[in-house]
Design a protein around this motif. Structure first.
Motif, PDB file in Angstrom:
ATOM      1  N   UNK A   1      49.029  52.513  44.672  1.00 56.75           N
ATOM      2  CA  UNK A   1      50.716  51.237  44.838  1.00 56.75           C
ATOM      3  C   UNK A   1      51.049  52.598  46.192  1.00 56.75           C
TER       4      UNK A   1
ATOM      5  N   UNK B   1      45.081  44.321  45.628  1.00 57.03           N
ATOM      6  CA  UNK B   1      45.385  45.462  46.736  1.00 57.03           C
ATOM      7  C   UNK B   1      45.172  46.580  47.054  1.00 57.03           C
TER       8      UNK B   1
ATOM      9  N   UNK C   1      52.576  44.792  44.169  1.00 55.59           N
ATOM     10  CA  UNK C   1      51.963  44.019  44.801  1.00 55.59           C
ATOM     11  C   UNK C   1      52.317  42.809  46.186  1.00 55.59           C
TER      12      UNK C   1
ATOM     13  N   UNK D   1      42.187  47.941  41.950  1.00 52.77           N
ATOM     14  CA  UNK D   1      43.272  47.415  42.068  1.00 52.77           C
ATOM     15  C   UNK D   1      44.055  45.941  42.361  1.00 52.77           C
ATOM     16  N   UNK D   2      44.018  44.773  41.506  1.00 50.41           N
ATOM     17  CA  UNK D   2      43.808  43.165  42.315  1.00 50.41           C
ATOM     18  C   UNK D   2      44.503  43.443  43.064  1.00 50.41           C
TER      19      UNK D   2
ATOM     20  N   UNK E   1      45.155  45.210  34.698  1.00 49.75           N
ATOM     21  CA  UNK E   1      44.976  43.253  35.359  1.00 49.75           C
ATOM     22  C   UNK E   1      43.351  43.407  35.446  1.00 49.75           C
TER      23      UNK E   1
END
Lengths: 744, 343
Positions: free
Chosen positions: B239, A488, B218, A485-486, A689
């Motif tokens: 995330x 992260x 992010x 995950x770019x 991404x």
């Protein structure tokens, strides 16, 4: 052959009698029609059968202008009837084709008045196909041959024909669609004429408000765009000059690598630089976090808004100015600088008073290019814009956003167009008619003057950190495809590449399993088809502009340059509006993409061609003509071979531009013809991404290898000379969107 | 997968032509798809496998799709438009760009899906629903020592200054849904007062509706307002994001499907429509990482999707807030009173 029009006439008859008149549903390259009921199946029938069997009676009169020139065969060219008949036949054929094409469409008569006049029409007709195109072409050449015979352009058939062809093509594929979309500025959503609404939109605060100067309110979109474009142009020109001076006037060791940097922005798909900047300088970016940890600076969001967009644009466009300027800086003749120094000017004085003024055309070109690029840029403001609204993105959202106001989009497009065109004219004014010629046939052997120490330091300080940053960013891009995950989760993975580009073996051979293959093949083939056409049309136009004198030449030039100044979104929408219905029915095909690229990138071919051709002495053509070659032969045998660098430039540039263009393409892609960039946008919208970056890396590599490949294949032109200064630096010319003015 | 079936089809077609029998193709269908790419291609392959119809599918956002249908009005190239938020589908219906069709499965659908059909005069129908909410980056809030917001009004608290992101309602249908939701929960004037307070905490109005939650994932912003299923998607990707269904209640979108008026492959379009409403097909959504609530009552709601029965959903008035008049009025007021306010 006694008369040069005969082959064209035969072509017209083939179009009328043999080829399928209407567009084939199976696609332009499909030949199913040959075995599937041709010629009597009405989907495939030629005009003559359409007229006789399907009662499309309006097609039959087209035979008349095709019959008329037959009478000329026994005559000589000097017969006054010769030119008159050809003009009549060509003009009436063309006009009739257009009239019937626009009057009768998929639902019969296209205008209510015609319904009232003639009663309802049962038949319908579709877009023009092979037959119609051949017929049209034939009429056009008949007309131009007739004009030439009547003394037009000294009777030069090739030149008249070429001008006719370029004018027709630009008319159909630039003016016609663009006028459609600009026209929609004056109508409301229901299609009725609404001048008041137009005025309201044009003078709205959204566009022109200046309240940001006096208070915390935000300014109008037009001022935003203008401020951004001017700053970008100013900074990129300065940086580009610094780079160019480092490369030409210092003993810097890695000059070659610096030159390589110039290729990067041109082969970078949109969005990527913005994404990479977020990962470096965003609030959670690497650099930002580093400063937060070490210096305890609160991570901020300065990147989102004008500073970020400016940063990204300067990063993207600096290499372009470098590219433009390096040729100019190299071109400044050492002998002039020597002369200045002999007269006891020091190096600084010489630079300011001699070298710099001689670089004026280059500086103006670099500035203009960056200015236009910045105005039309879509990807960077999209990713980094934040609340900072600019024209190019607002046009897009006026059309696809919740407002759905095409009229507003058209108004914004007008403003954008006005800015670009004024910049264009200002540049011409500034350059004026002074002579900047420094490359002459005279032998000169001087060495370039070095920079003085202060300037050297300044140039290094400006250029080198910037170059390092560029390298870091592209490193990030290449690296981004390989992490989970770019930004992260930075653990290594090949997942994104296998998702996109997996290949397997099946019962029928190779299976392209990856999700990206479809769009990649389409993109490559469409770009590859578009490139040679772009180069051809561009160079032909350049030839006409440089070597021929005719009335309305300035208007002609302006017309061919127009599409460069029109933002992609406007082109995209205008193409749907203009080419979704007969007579020019192209939506959903690959052809519309090809045509869009050809005419969008043509100005670059034109500019490159003009720049290169202005440097070729006219005596070469004259020699060829004196020896009895006609202008076609001269173009083919003398000019083209000498134009190799310009040809490479046009080929590579249009190929690469087609691959990386996005805003025009979004509206034109279809299920069977999806382009890589529009696919990548979908991925970015979904937050995929990883795959998006992986795909972009692959595209960058593909383009890089194509550039190198074309350079190797086409090679350099061979000029039997040993001068130390080459006429155009071939190393750099392959990618220059060089808006070089004629240096005379 | 696709290429192999294409090759197979090509070979078969060649064999068929050589044998002088009619081609094997069982029709064609041009689909405009406005959901995520994964879900689009899943539907495409399933439908092709089941019916033998050759599907040409293109993915475009709902705004782009609507723009395309409008531009192609005189000569449509698309047969069916599947997925994407309901508003543009309703607009297309109002402009009669799409055509009336009552799917057989209509009675099996949830009320909100049937309502969507009714409102549009049966020119469109609901295929999934997604509730509006907001998501926050748990790590970031913890690092700043801020509490997790639970209600819409929490978002206006000064502690969240510069931490909230939402899309610009002029460009994003998601954000327009939010605007309409606030107006319906609070009443118009109070809603605009709420928005002007919220404005002080907003760091950026994004272009795309789902961008705020990606920014939250992010760490570019702490809180993002968007549809809950988009938030769940980020959660599932790993995330540190949490989804919140606001305590005051919330609005929702009805993802829709419309058959284009003048479709050239009407029969196949109807086949697709029936296919897309089947419970087993709607259940597949989870495979494509789509976490919306399916419209067929018997379809299984994907794991992680918001449970509509426990959400406080408002009675969203699609007819009123989807109409061009209300839309224009609200957007103009937003432009005038909110957008250019100083922070």
């Amino acid at each position: 052959m006694k008369h040069s029009f005969i082959p064209w006439l035969i072509l017209g008859w083939i179009g009328f009698l043999l080829m399928p008149w209407y567009l084939l549903e199976d696609g332009f390259w499909s030949f199913i029609w040959l075995t599937d009921g041709y010629p009597t199946d009405m989907d495939y029938a030629p005009a003559i059968l359409q007229g006789m069997l399907a009662e499309r009676l309006w097609l039959l009169p087209l035979a008349l202008p095709l019959l008329l020139p037959l009478r000329l065969i026994p005559l000589t060219k000097n017969d006054p009837r010769y030119s008159r008949y050809l003009i009549i036949a060509g003009a009436s054929g063309l006009i009739y084709m257009l009239v019937q094409g626009f009057a009768i469409g998929v639902s019969g008569w296209q205008f209510v008045s015609l319904d009232l006049l003639f009663g309802e029409l049962e038949q319908q007709q579709y877009g023009m196909g092979y037959g119609a195109v051949l017929c049209g072409l034939s009429f056009l050449i008949l007309l131009t041959t007739g004009l030439a015979a009547s003394g037009f352009l000294k009777g030069d058939v090739f030149v008249t024909g070429s001008i006719g062809l370029v004018v027709t093509l630009v008319g159909i594929f630039v003016f016609f669609p663009v006028s459609q979309v600009l026209f929609s500025a004056f109508v409301d959503n229901d299609g009725s004429f609404a001048p008041v609404a137009f005025a309201n939109k044009l003078f709205s605060d959204n566009i022109w408000s200046v309240s940001c100067l006096s208070s915390g309110y935000s300014c109008g979109i037009a001022w935003n765009s203008l401020a951004l474009a001017i700053s970008t142009a100013f900074l990129t020109t300065l940086l580009g000059l610094a780079f160019a001076l480092v490369v030409t006037r210092t003993g810097f060791r890695w000059k070659k690598s610096l030159r390589l940097l110039t290729v990067l922005p041109i082969i970078t798909p949109p969005f990527v630089i913005g994404l990479a900047l977020i990962l470096l300088f965003g609030r959670s970016g690497v650099v930002t976090q580093f400063f937060a940890d070490v210096f305890n600076i609160e991570p901020g969001r300065w990147l989102y808004g004008m500073p970020g967009v400016l940063f990204a644009q300067v990063l993207s466009f600096t290499p372009i100015s470098f590219l433009v300027l390096i040729g100019v800086v190299e071109g400044v003749s050492p002998s002039m600088e020597e002369a200045s120094q002999t007269l006891h000017a020091n190096r600084w004085k010489t630079f300011v008073n001699v070298s710099l003024p001689l670089m004026r055309p280059g500086l103006a070109n670099a500035f203009l290019l960056a200015f236009i690029e910045s105005l039309a840029d879509f990807g960077n403001p999209m990713v980094l814009g934040g609340d900072f609204e600019v024209l190019s993105t607002e046009i897009f959202f006026a059309i696809v956003g919740a407002q759905n106001d095409q009229g507003y989009a058209a108004v914004l497009a007008m403003v954008l167009l006005a800015f670009t065109l004024s910049a264009f004219f200002l540049q011409r004014r500034w350059l004026g008619k002074k002579s900047y010629t420094t490359v002459t046939g005279k032998a000169e052997s001087g060495a370039y003057m070095g920079l003085n120490d202060g300037m050297k330091v300044a140039c290094y300080m400006a250029a080198l950190p910037w170059a390092a940053l560029t390298v870091v960013i592209y490193g990030m891009i290449m690296f981004g495809g390989f992490v989970q995950n770019w930004g992260y989760d930075n653990s290594f993975t090949l997942q994104h590449y296998t998702d996109a580009f997996a290949v397997g073996w099946g019962d029928f051979g190779v299976i392209w399993e990856g999700a990206a293959w479809d769009s990649l093949w389409t993109t490559l083939s469409i770009s590859a088809i578009a490139a040679p056409f772009t180069a051809l049309v561009g160079l032909l136009t350049a030839y006409l502009l440089v070597r021929q004198q005719f009335k309305w030449k300035d208007t002609f030039e302006f017309g061919t340059m127009l599409s460069f100044a029109i933002p992609g979104t406007v082109i995209g929408i205008s193409y749907i509006l203009a080419f979704n219905v007969p007579p020019f029915e192209l939506t959903g095909t690959g052809v519309i993409l090809i045509i869009c690229f050809v005419f969008r990138n043509m100005p670059v071919g034109v500019r490159g061609g003009i720049a290169a051709m202005s440097q070729l002495d006219k005596s070469l053509d004259e020699a060829s003509l004196t020896l009895g070659a006609n202008s076609l032969m001269t173009f083919r045998r003398v000019i083209l071979p000498l134009l190799r660098p310009a040809i490479i430039a046009a080929l590579v540039y249009s190929f690469v531009r087609a691959i990386t263009s996005v805003s025009a393409v979004i509206f034109l892609v279809s299920a069977d013809h999806n382009m890589a960039t529009s696919y990548i946008i979908g991925l970015v919208e979904n937050g995929e991404f990883g795959i998006a970056i992986a795909y972009c890396s692959v595209l960058i590599l593909v383009m890089l290898s194509v550039i190198i490949g074309i350079n190797l294949a086409v090679g350099q032109r061979r000029l039997r000379r040993t001068d130390s200064i080459s006429i155009t630096p071939t190393k750099t010319s392959f990618s220059a969107p060089s808006l070089k003015e004629k240096q005379a | 997968m696709k290429k192999s079936s294409y090759l197979l089809g090509l070979t078969l077609a060649t064999v068929a032509t050589l044998g002088a029998t009619p081609a094997l193709a069982k029709g064609k269908l041009n689909v405009l798809c406005s959901t995520d790419t994964d879900w689009c291609s899943l539907m495409e392959t399933r439908f092709e496998a089941e019916t033998g119809v050759k599907v040409s599918l293109i993915r475009k956002s709902s705004g782009e799709s609507y723009a395309q249908l409008r531009a192609e009005r005189k000569n449509p190239k698309i047969d069916i438009w599947w997925g994407g938020t309901g508003d543009p589908h309703l607009q297309a219906a109002a402009e009669k760009l799409t055509q009336v069709y009552k799917p057989k499965a209509l009675p099996e659908l949830n009320d909100w899906a049937q309502n969507q059909a009714k409102v549009s005069g049966y020119r469109t129908v609901g295929i999934y629903a997604g509730a509006l909410g907001f998501g926050y980056n748990a790590d970031l809030l913890k690092a700043k020592g801020l509490p997790a917001p639970q209600c819409w009004k929490d978002l206006t608290k000064p502690i969240y200054k510069g931490e909230v992101q939402v899309a610009n309602p002029n460009s994003s249908g998601t954000s327009y849904t939010a605007l309409a939701t606030f107006v319906q929960i609070m009443g118009e004037d109070q809603a605009f007062e709420f928005l002007s307070n919220l404005h002080k905490n907003i760091n950026q109005y994004t272009k795309s509706g789902s961008a705020p939650i990606k920014a939250a994932a992010n760490g570019e912003t702490a809180i993002g307002i968007t549809f809950i299923h988009d938030i769940v998607k980020q959660v599932k990707k790993g995330y540190p994001v949490k989804a919140v269904a606001p305590c005051e209640g919330t609005g929702y979108e009805v993802g829709s499907m419309s058959i284009v008026k003048g479709a050239r492959h009407l029969k196949e379009a109807k086949m697709w429509a029936e296919f897309a409403l089947r419970p087993d097909i709607q259940t597949l959504a989870a495979e494509a990482k789509a976490y919306q609530v399916p419209s067929n009552k018997s379809a299984t709601t994907p794991d992680g999707a918001p449970d509509f029965s426990t959400l406080k959903l408002i009675d969203y008035n699609f007819a009123k807030y989807g109409s061009a008049e209300t839309r224009q009025h609200l957007l103009q007021r937003w432009d005038a009173e909110i957008k250019s306010l100083p922070r």
